[in-house]
Design a protein around this motif. Structure first.
Motif, PDB file in Angstrom:
ATOM      1  N   GLY A  60      72.652  47.526  32.096  1.00  0.00           N
ATOM      2  CA  GLY A  60      71.883  47.478  30.870  1.00  0.00           C
ATOM      3  C   GLY A  60      72.468  46.391  29.933  1.00  0.00           C
ATOM      4  N   ARG A  61      72.654  45.064  30.418  1.00  0.00           N
ATOM      5  CA  ARG A  61      73.540  44.025  29.618  1.00  0.00           C
ATOM      6  C   ARG A  61      72.916  43.946  28.329  1.00  0.00           C
ATOM      7  NH1 ARG A  61      69.923  40.595  32.707  1.00  0.00           N
ATOM      8  NH2 ARG A  61      71.057  41.013  34.448  1.00  0.00           N
ATOM      9  N   GLY A  62      71.685  44.010  27.950  1.00  0.00           N
ATOM     10  CA  GLY A  62      71.195  43.674  26.617  1.00  0.00           C
ATOM     11  C   GLY A  62      71.582  41.975  26.262  1.00  0.00           C
ATOM     12  N   ARG A  87      76.918  40.776  25.354  1.00  0.00           N
ATOM     13  CA  ARG A  87      78.350  40.706  24.891  1.00  0.00           C
ATOM     14  C   ARG A  87      79.185  41.332  25.546  1.00  0.00           C
ATOM     15  NH1 ARG A  87      78.687  45.660  20.536  1.00  0.00           N
ATOM     16  NH2 ARG A  87      77.415  47.219  21.764  1.00  0.00           N
ATOM     17  N   ASN A  88      79.066  42.440  26.346  1.00  0.00           N
ATOM     18  CA  ASN A  88      79.905  43.016  27.364  1.00  0.00           C
ATOM     19  C   ASN A  88      80.227  42.093  28.577  1.00  0.00           C
ATOM     20  OD1 ASN A  88      80.451  44.999  25.535  1.00  0.00           O
ATOM     21  ND2 ASN A  88      78.687  46.351  26.782  1.00  0.00           N
ATOM     22  N   GLU A 111      69.384  44.629  33.931  1.00  0.00           N
ATOM     23  CA  GLU A 111      68.564  44.982  32.682  1.00  0.00           C
ATOM     24  C   GLU A 111      68.778  46.214  32.219  1.00  0.00           C
ATOM     25  OE1 GLU A 111      66.867  43.040  30.571  1.00  0.00           O
ATOM     26  OE2 GLU A 111      67.359  41.075  32.156  1.00  0.00           O
ATOM     27  N   GLY A 112      68.545  47.152  33.075  1.00  0.00           N
ATOM     28  CA  GLY A 112      68.703  48.587  32.746  1.00  0.00           C
ATOM     29  C   GLY A 112      69.109  49.450  34.199  1.00  0.00           C
ATOM     30  N   TYR A 113      69.028  50.796  34.247  1.00  0.00           N
ATOM     31  CA  TYR A 113      69.405  51.609  35.538  1.00  0.00           C
ATOM     32  C   TYR A 113      68.182  51.389  36.506  1.00  0.00           C
ATOM     33  CZ  TYR A 113      66.959  55.340  32.952  1.00  0.00           C
ATOM     34  OH  TYR A 113      65.962  56.082  32.243  1.00  0.00           O
ATOM     35  N   THR A 151      76.801  50.567  28.301  1.00  0.00           N
ATOM     36  CA  THR A 151      76.956  51.196  26.943  1.00  0.00           C
ATOM     37  C   THR A 151      75.627  50.959  26.441  1.00  0.00           C
ATOM     38  OG1 THR A 151      77.458  48.865  26.146  1.00  0.00           O
ATOM     39  CG2 THR A 151      79.167  50.493  26.744  1.00  0.00           C
ATOM     40  N   HIS A 152      75.061  52.326  25.903  1.00  0.00           N
ATOM     41  CA  HIS A 152      73.872  52.151  25.110  1.00  0.00           C
ATOM     42  C   HIS A 152      72.547  51.857  25.974  1.00  0.00           C
ATOM     43  CE1 HIS A 152      76.148  53.059  21.916  1.00  0.00           C
ATOM     44  NE2 HIS A 152      76.869  51.769  22.107  1.00  0.00           N
ATOM     45  N   ALA A 153      72.543  51.928  27.304  1.00  0.00           N
ATOM     46  CA  ALA A 153      71.417  52.055  28.157  1.00  0.00           C
ATOM     47  C   ALA A 153      71.208  53.169  29.025  1.00  0.00           C
ATOM     48  CB  ALA A 153      71.747  50.826  29.105  1.00  0.00           C
ATOM     49  N   HIS A 189      68.125  55.535  27.346  1.00  0.00           N
ATOM     50  CA  HIS A 189      66.732  55.419  27.470  1.00  0.00           C
ATOM     51  C   HIS A 189      66.120  56.147  28.623  1.00  0.00           C
ATOM     52  CE1 HIS A 189      66.930  52.651  24.166  1.00  0.00           C
ATOM     53  NE2 HIS A 189      67.798  51.825  24.686  1.00  0.00           N
ATOM     54  N   VAL A 226      59.936  54.250  22.514  1.00  0.00           N
ATOM     55  CA  VAL A 226      60.941  54.029  23.618  1.00  0.00           C
ATOM     56  C   VAL A 226      61.670  55.384  23.768  1.00  0.00           C
ATOM     57  CG1 VAL A 226      63.174  52.986  24.217  1.00  0.00           C
ATOM     58  CG2 VAL A 226      61.329  51.631  23.312  1.00  0.00           C
ATOM     59  N   ALA A 241      76.748  50.118  18.148  1.00  0.00           N
ATOM     60  CA  ALA A 241      75.731  49.920  19.087  1.00  0.00           C
ATOM     61  C   ALA A 241      75.304  48.788  19.199  1.00  0.00           C
ATOM     62  CB  ALA A 241      74.745  50.972  18.606  1.00  0.00           C
ATOM     63  N   TRP A 279      70.614  44.744  19.685  1.00  0.00           N
ATOM     64  CA  TRP A 279      69.620  44.567  20.537  1.00  0.00           C
ATOM     65  C   TRP A 279      68.331  45.116  20.532  1.00  0.00           C
ATOM     66  CZ3 TRP A 279      66.891  46.548  24.530  1.00  0.00           C
ATOM     67  CH2 TRP A 279      66.310  45.414  25.614  1.00  0.00           C
ATOM     68  N   ALA A 280      68.630  46.399  20.265  1.00  0.00           N
ATOM     69  CA  ALA A 280      67.393  47.353  20.360  1.00  0.00           C
ATOM     70  C   ALA A 280      66.638  47.358  18.896  1.00  0.00           C
ATOM     71  CB  ALA A 280      67.580  48.586  21.053  1.00  0.00           C
TER      72      ALA A 280
HETATM   73  C1  LIG Z   1      70.942  48.561  23.039  1.00  0.00           C
HETATM   74  S1  LIG Z   1      70.748  47.709  24.912  1.00  0.00           S
HETATM   75  C2  LIG Z   1      72.422  47.716  25.132  1.00  0.00           C
HETATM   76  C3  LIG Z   1      73.136  46.427  25.675  1.00  0.00           C
HETATM   77  C4  LIG Z   1      74.622  46.146  26.043  1.00  0.00           C
HETATM   78  N1  LIG Z   1      74.762  47.185  26.987  1.00  0.00           N
HETATM   79  C5  LIG Z   1      75.361  46.476  24.698  1.00  0.00           C
HETATM   80  O1  LIG Z   1      76.094  47.598  24.407  1.00  0.00           O
HETATM   81  O2  LIG Z   1      75.063  45.652  23.853  1.00  0.00           O
HETATM   82  C6  LIG Z   1      69.937  48.784  25.736  1.00  0.00           C
HETATM   83  C7  LIG Z   1      69.780  48.377  27.410  1.00  0.00           C
HETATM   84  O3  LIG Z   1      68.823  49.263  27.842  1.00  0.00           O
HETATM   85  C8  LIG Z   1      67.867  48.768  28.664  1.00  0.00           C
HETATM   86  N2  LIG Z   1      66.616  49.596  28.386  1.00  0.00           N
HETATM   87  C9  LIG Z   1      65.760  49.333  27.297  1.00  0.00           C
HETATM   88  N3  LIG Z   1      64.813  50.168  27.241  1.00  0.00           N
HETATM   89  C10 LIG Z   1      64.779  50.851  28.491  1.00  0.00           C
HETATM   90  C11 LIG Z   1      64.264  51.842  29.101  1.00  0.00           C
HETATM   91  N4  LIG Z   1      62.978  52.346  28.727  1.00  0.00           N
HETATM   92  N5  LIG Z   1      64.665  52.435  30.321  1.00  0.00           N
HETATM   93  C12 LIG Z   1      65.604  51.793  30.944  1.00  0.00           C
HETATM   94  N6  LIG Z   1      66.466  50.819  30.199  1.00  0.00           N
HETATM   95  C13 LIG Z   1      66.188  50.245  29.120  1.00  0.00           C
HETATM   96  C14 LIG Z   1      67.597  47.270  27.976  1.00  0.00           C
HETATM   97  O4  LIG Z   1      67.338  46.435  29.095  1.00  0.00           O
HETATM   98  C15 LIG Z   1      68.910  47.110  27.377  1.00  0.00           C
HETATM   99  O5  LIG Z   1      69.653  46.376  28.546  1.00  0.00           O
END
Ligand SMILES: C[S@@+](CC[C@H](N)C(=O)[O-])C[C@H]1O[C@@H](n2cnc3c(N)ncnc32)[C@H](O)[C@@H]1O
Length: 196
Positions: free
Chosen positions: A37-39, A42-43, A58-60, A75-77, A80, A136, A168, A171-172
């Motif tokens: 979950g790179r968003g 930044r990481n 992108e995500g898991y 982080t923060h992925a 979801h 979401v 956090a 991004w979202a």
């Molecule tokens: C808030 S960003 C966090 C990005 C990064 N890790 C950071 O801390 O800056 C959330 C991440 O979760 C992924 N994501 C968003 N919605 C999702 C979903 N419904 N299911 C799985 N992954 C999701 C996004 O692609 C994104 O990479």
């Protein structure tokens, strides 16, 4: 476009767990890190600058099928989706780690101000009815449930609850700052599995 491209807004600082991973895994620099979950990246940028070879998703839902990583970061992925999906992803992540390699990850906490708001779509899982993340799913855990989920595939080494309003990232939720967001910060290492 790279994360440093002038066409992009400046990246926020890396997440504290990214910095903790870099510190913890420094002697494995040059080793492979899986970022889930790179968003905005930044990481990713911090890990690359620390000389790790980074595979980032992108995500898991798009985890690599195979691999052997010296550490993983999310982080923060893993916030979801539904708990069952997150739980299954953790089992897959554990199988991608070298024995004893750490996972640094955050998870939603039931103390978060968003817990219980919007539409409930699964146990402990709510989708905001409005705002940047409308529709979401967000999964929230108490300490016992989170520990139980992690312990399917990991030993839990560290588990602490942190306010993440200033951590956090945007991004979202580019249009409304977080207020009262609490997440679990965890460090866990894979259990031995018969598949290894
Ligand atoms: C808030 S960003 C966090 C990005 C990064 N890790 C950071 O801390 O800056 C959330 C991440 O979760 C992924 N994501 C968003 N919605 C999702 C979903 N419904 N299911 C799985 N992954 C999701 C996004 O692609 C994104 O990479």
């Amino acid at each position: 476009m790279t994360p440093d491209s002038p066409e992009r807004p400046p990246l926020r600082p890396p997440h504290p767990l990214a910095l903790a991973l870099i510190e913890d895994t420094r002697c494995a620099a040059g080793g492979r890190v899986l970022e889930i979950g790179r968003g905005s990246g930044r990481n990713t940028r911090a890990l690359v600058r620390a000389d790790f070879e980074v595979t980032s998703t992108e995500g898991y839902g798009d985890l690599p099928q195979t691999g052997r990583f010296a550490a993983a970061l999310s982080t923060h992925a893993l916030l979801h989706g539904r708990p069952a999906e997150i739980s299954d992803a953790l089992v897959r992540i554990a199988a991608l780690l070298e024995p004893g390699a750490p996972l640094f990850a955050t998870f939603g906490s039931v103390r978060d101000a968003r817990f219980g708001t919007g539409e409930q779509i699964a146990p402990g899982t709510f989708a905001p009815a409005e705002g940047d993340e409308r529709g979401v799913p967000h999964a929230y855990f108490d300490a016992a449930d989170l520990r139980r989920m992690l312990e399917r595939a990991f030993f839990v080494e560290r588990l602490e609850e942190r306010c993440v309003d200033a951590i956090a990232g945007t991004w979202a939720h580019p249009n409304a700052a977080l207020a009262g967001a609490f997440h679990w910060f965890t460090v866990a290492r894979p259990r031995e599995s018969p598949a290894r």
